[in-house]
Design a protein around this motif. Structure first.
Motif, short mmCIF file in Angstrom:
data_model
loop_
_atom_site.label_atom_id
_atom_site.label_comp_id
_atom_site.label_asym_id
_atom_site.label_seq_id
_atom_site.Cartn_x
_atom_site.Cartn_y
_atom_site.Cartn_z
N GLU A 136 0.83 -1.21 0.00
CA GLU A 136 0.00 0.00 0.00
C GLU A 136 0.86 1.25 0.00
O GLU A 136 0.57 2.21 -0.75
CB GLU A 136 -0.91 0.00 1.23
N MET A 137 1.92 1.28 0.79
CA MET A 137 2.77 2.46 0.85
C MET A 137 3.51 2.69 -0.46
O MET A 137 3.66 3.82 -0.92
CB MET A 137 3.76 2.34 2.00
N PHE A 138 3.97 1.61 -1.09
CA PHE A 138 4.65 1.75 -2.38
C PHE A 138 3.71 2.38 -3.39
O PHE A 138 4.09 3.33 -4.11
CB PHE A 138 5.13 0.39 -2.88
N PHE A 139 2.48 1.91 -3.46
CA PHE A 139 1.55 2.43 -4.45
C PHE A 139 0.92 3.76 -4.04
O PHE A 139 0.27 4.40 -4.86
CB PHE A 139 0.50 1.37 -4.79
N LYS A 140 1.15 4.20 -2.82
CA LYS A 140 0.83 5.59 -2.48
C LYS A 140 1.82 6.53 -3.15
O LYS A 140 1.46 7.64 -3.55
CB LYS A 140 0.87 5.79 -0.96
N GLY A 141 3.07 6.09 -3.23
CA GLY A 141 4.08 6.90 -3.90
C GLY A 141 4.01 6.77 -5.41
O GLY A 141 4.28 7.73 -6.14
N TYR A 142 3.65 5.59 -5.90
CA TYR A 142 3.63 5.32 -7.34
C TYR A 142 2.25 5.63 -7.90
O TYR A 142 1.25 5.02 -7.50
CB TYR A 142 3.98 3.85 -7.60
N LYS A 143 2.17 6.57 -8.83
CA LYS A 143 0.88 7.09 -9.28
C LYS A 143 0.27 6.43 -10.52
O LYS A 143 -0.96 6.36 -10.62
CB LYS A 143 0.99 8.60 -9.53
N PRO A 144 1.04 5.97 -11.52
CA PRO A 144 0.39 5.39 -12.70
C PRO A 144 -0.51 4.21 -12.31
O PRO A 144 -0.13 3.38 -11.48
CB PRO A 144 1.57 4.93 -13.56
#
Length: 323
Positions: free
Chosen positions: A263-271
């Motif tokens: 979840e934290m990784f994809f909070k930073g990763y936007k595409p």
């Protein structure tokens, strides 16, 4: 130890002197080797070069004059360095000098812990989650470097790699369990059909040792494999480091990752990558890494034994044996 009197050592000394002359440094450079490529150890190495108080990283490739490998990487690094100048707290190594012969180039020396060192160490959970978020932010910025496209997800390559390990018969993993996981993965790949997802300008080797995190800054480097590909594979390459983080009951999700870290990784990763495709690719990557460890490596190498033992329970969860 680096033998300065060997043929390669003498060649490196000549390179260092060329760079020192370019920088108009007349003293004695201090040189130490910091990296040897496991793929081509006699050709590709990285050195720490100190010219007085200034410290640089020198990347050499003894075949680059013929292949153009370093020339291409240097040009790409120049373009990406300019791209990342538009982002706050994100960057790459700064390119400084390319040898006219193409055998080496020099960039600034980044002396920070890698994301892998932090995540395999004793970082507290909250700090670790920020490492994931910052890695996602950096990757998001990279994937914005060129216009994104759509491409079909092809997952059968994972099955081919697993079949090669099965045929070789050297893996530490139990064959019957690998075949069971492989059958599930095959079914999952088949369900994707002609599903398309984002293709972007990717790092190509975005593992956790190619990212450094300093105070307020996140850097990534080793950009020799950059190209257009499915964006989710860069995310998979980084997130496999998650197997080294401790977890409790119910923390790991069907991708094999700790859910809070994903979840934290994809909070930073936007595409907006398709998460069901990401999960299939993540399971496949973990399974490939697991079956890639041979019986000999498991017996003789602590790092491989540790990795094997960390991946095994994640696969049980990812493929439903523990759910």
């Amino acid at each position: 130890m680096f033998d300065t009197n060997s043929a390669l050592g003498r060649r490196v000394n000549t390179m260092v002197r060329e760079f020192a002359d370019h920088m108009r440094f007349t003293g004695t450079p201090q040189v130490s080797r910091v990296f040897v490529s496991p793929v081509a150890p006699d050709e590709r190495q990285v050195f720490r070069v100190a010219l007085g108080d200034e410290v640089f990283a020198m990347k050499i490739d003894t075949t680059s004059a013929e292949t153009g490998r370093l020339q291409d990487e240097f040009a790409g690094l120049e373009a990406l360095s300019a791209h990342f100048a538009n982002y706050d707290k994100l960057g790459t190594a700064t390119p400084i000098y390319l040898s006219p012969g193409g055998a080496f180039f020099v960039m600034d020396y980044l002396a920070h812990q890698t994301a892998g060192q932090r995540l395999q160490g004793r970082e507290q959970d909250q700090t670790a989650r920020q490492v994931y978020r910052r890695a996602g932010m950096w990757l998001s910025a990279l994937h914005d470097f060129k216009p994104k496209k759509k491409g079909q997800f092809h997952g059968r390559w994972m099955l081919v790699e697993i079949d090669e390990r099965l045929a070789a018969g050297q893996m530490q993993a139990p064959r019957d369990l690998v075949e069971r996981y492989r059958a599930q993965l095959s079914q999952q790949v088949e369900t994707t059909g002609n599903t398309k997802d984002i293709r972007a300008w990717c790092h190509g080797d975005f593992h956790s040792e190619n990212i450094m995190m300093g105070p307020g800054m996140t850097y990534a480097f080793d950009l020799t494999e950059t190209r257009m590909k499915m964006a989710l594979y860069d995310a998979v390459d980084f997130l496999k480091v998650d197997v080294f983080r401790p977890y409790g009951a119910g923390d790991v999700d069907p991708s094999g990752l700790i859910a809070a870290h994903r979840e934290m990784f994809f909070k930073g990763y936007k595409p907006p990558v398709k998460q069901h495709l990401f999960e299939i690719a993540m399971r496949g990557r973990l399974l490939i890494d697991w079956v890639d460890i041979s019986r000999q490596a498991y017996t003789t190498k602590d790092v491989d034994r540790r990795r094997y033992d960390r991946i095994a329970p994640r696969l049980e969860i990812a493929f439903g044996l523990s759910r």
